[in-house]
Design an enzyme around this catalytic site. Structure first.
Site, PDB file in Angstrom:
ATOM      1  CG  HIS A   1      -1.679  -1.233   1.461  1.00 30.40           C
ATOM      2  ND1 HIS A   1      -2.903  -1.539   0.922  1.00 30.40           N
ATOM      3  CD2 HIS A   1      -1.315  -2.325   2.197  1.00 30.40           C
ATOM      4  CE1 HIS A   1      -3.288  -2.741   1.316  1.00 30.40           C
ATOM      5  NE2 HIS A   1      -2.335  -3.242   2.079  1.00 30.40           N
TER       6      HIS A   1
ATOM      7  CB  SER B   1      13.134  22.934 -14.714  1.00 29.33           C
ATOM      8  OG  SER B   1      12.360  24.123 -14.764  1.00 29.33           O
TER       9      SER B   1
ATOM     10  CE  LYS C   1      11.357  19.903 -11.022  1.00 35.30           C
ATOM     11  NZ  LYS C   1       9.966  19.979 -10.773  1.00 35.30           N
TER      12      LYS C   1
ATOM     13  CD  GLU D   1       8.143  12.675 -15.293  1.00 38.32           C
ATOM     14  OE1 GLU D   1       7.175  13.256 -14.803  1.00 38.32           O
ATOM     15  OE2 GLU D   1       9.178  13.267 -15.668  1.00 38.32           O
TER      16      GLU D   1
END
Ligand code: ARG
Length: 457
Positions: A153, A274, A280, A287
């Site tokens: 979980h 970024s 970043k 992704e």
């Protein structure tokens, strides 16, 4: 190619909707190979003269050399790769070219070409999976004893080893390997010679063409041969499941690379920055693997829906079989390479992983197990006692092994000071030495087996 029956040519719309050459030109190598096998057989069987067979063979080699040098020309009037090649062959060698299409149809031709292409795609997937498995096993061996929290979980459950976690993905990849190998073996029958749908009256030798193209033998039913796209679906099903596994692995890396977790630093080579936030470092490759898996699953759905309403034998809908397969194969190759690079290049932050394993009362089960073993308490009661200990520790904001013996004995007097040895994360993972468990010794054993299975010994 079929003008004899027609008074007028196709409209511009007809030409455009009909043309598959923009995408099926990717089949040119397979188309040439299948035509060469076919004409060699026609010559051997005396269906065309040896002189014509040789002229056609040499002409096909010349066409292939042109394609290799300057690409396949895209003329919508020639519809597809089969007519494009035959028409160029006629320009090069003259009327003998017209004998190549004896005893075959574009229906068995495309079924053969596409099978050959998909068979290669299976081999490519198998090679990509082997590289991924090799990377997973190498990192698992390195981290057989590195401790991290195991989750259910996405809540801290019990300590596990990083090597064990990585080997879980090795197992998924091993099942993918078996699916691609199985699909490859099943598709390895040659439909060439089924002709349009009913077979042919010419005395062809289907065993000869099957063998020349590396198939295990010819297909058994001509109607099935030209209407079957199970081989493409088998490939896509294996690809979809493999992509799903890669997506889950990508998701782990995305979570682990986030600042609150900080379990991993991804390789710069597979990350981006970024344009506005200088600090970043984004896990874009991971992704995109997660994103591409959706497109690969979509390709499977697309072809299933194309096929589900088609009566025997060939229908032109089936021309739409190729774009989803080509797209899925290209994406899968990329995704396998990206995840292999990520596994190879990731820096695992084992200190942070270990510290996280100590939070969240990951060894509570070990306390309960200790009560069962040392004090012969039934597990359900031990679970209850341990729950009280966790509650106390939580109230005080400390780890389980930071409770004093007096505090533990106040909960249950059967607890003695040997319990502390069971409460460390090291003791916890070492104790889980059941077959396939997370204990470092078990992980090392699985790594050795995996290395042997991969042929790395
Ligand atoms: N371009 C076609 C395809 O990809 C080749 C088969 C055409 N057959 C036919 N009867 N029109 O499916």
């Amino acid at each position: 190619m079929w003008g004899g029956r027609f008074a007028a040519g196709p409209s511009a719309i007809m030409r455009e909707i009909n043309a598959s050459i923009p995408f099926d030109k990717a089949l040119w190598r397979q188309d040439i190979a299948a035509s060469k096998a076919h004409v060699a057989m026609l010559g051997a069987q005396g269906i065309v003269t040896t002189a014509d067979a040789l002229a056609i063979r040499d002409g096909l080699d010349a066409v292939a050399a042109e394609y290799e040098a300057s690409g396949v020309p895209e003329d919508w009037d020639l519809e597809d790769i089969h007519m494009t090649t035959e028409s160029r062959l006629a320009e090069l060698i003259g009327p003998a070219a017209g004998r190549l299409h004896t005893a075959r149809s574009r229906n068995d031709q495309v079924a053969t070409d596409f099978r050959l292409w998909v068979r290669d795609a299976c081999d490519q997937a198998l090679a990509g999976l082997h590289a991924l498995q090799t990377a997973l096993v190498a990192r698992a061996g390195e981290h057989a004893a590195s401790i991290m929290p195991g989750f259910t979980h996405l809540q801290t459950a019990q300590p596990v080893t990083l090597g064990h976690h990585l080997l879980a993905y090795y197992e998924m990849a091993a099942r993918d390997v078996s699916r691609f190998a199985d699909a490859r073996a099943r598709m390895n029958r040659c439909p060439l010679g089924a002709a349009a749908l009913a077979g042919t009256g010419f005395a062809i030798d289907r065993h000869m063409t099957a063998q020349a193209l590396g198939f295990a033998g010819p297909t058994a039913n001509s109607l099935d041969s030209v209407s079957d796209r199970d081989f493409a679906l088998d490939y896509l099903m294996a690809a979809a499941q493999c992509a799903l596994h890669l997506s889950r692995l990508a998701e782990e890396f995305i979570i682990w690379a986030s600042q609150p977790f900080g379990f991993v630093t991804l390789p710069d080579s597979l990350s981006t920055g970024s344009s506005i936030m200088p600090q970043k470092k984004n896990p874009d490759a991971a992704e995109l693997v997660r994103g591409h898996s959706g497109r690969i699953i979509g390709a499977l759905t697309s072809l299933m829906i194309t096929m589900k309403g088609l009566p025997l034998a060939y229908s032109k809908d089936m021309q739409d079989d190729k774009p989803p397969v080509f797209e899925a194969a290209g994406l899968l190759t990329l995704c396998l390479a990206a995840m292999t690079g990520m596994v190879e290049g990731a820096t695992f932050r084992t200190q942070r992983m270990r510290a996280a394993a100590e939070l969240g009362y990951a060894t509570a089960t070990d306390l309960a197990d200790w009560l069962v073993r040392q004090a012969n308490i039934p597990f359900r009661e031990a679970h209850h006692i341990t729950g009280s200990a966790v509650k106390l520790a939580e109230g005080r904001g400390v780890a389980l092994d930071a409770l004093t013996l007096a505090e533990l004995q106040a909960i249950d007097p059967r607890i003695d000071d040997r319990v502390f040895a069971a409460l460390s994360v090291e003791a916890s993972v070492a104790s889980r030495a059941s077959h396939g468990g997370t204990a470092p010794a078990q992980v090392q054993q699985r790594v050795a087996e995996a290395r042997a299975a991969l042929g790395l010994e």
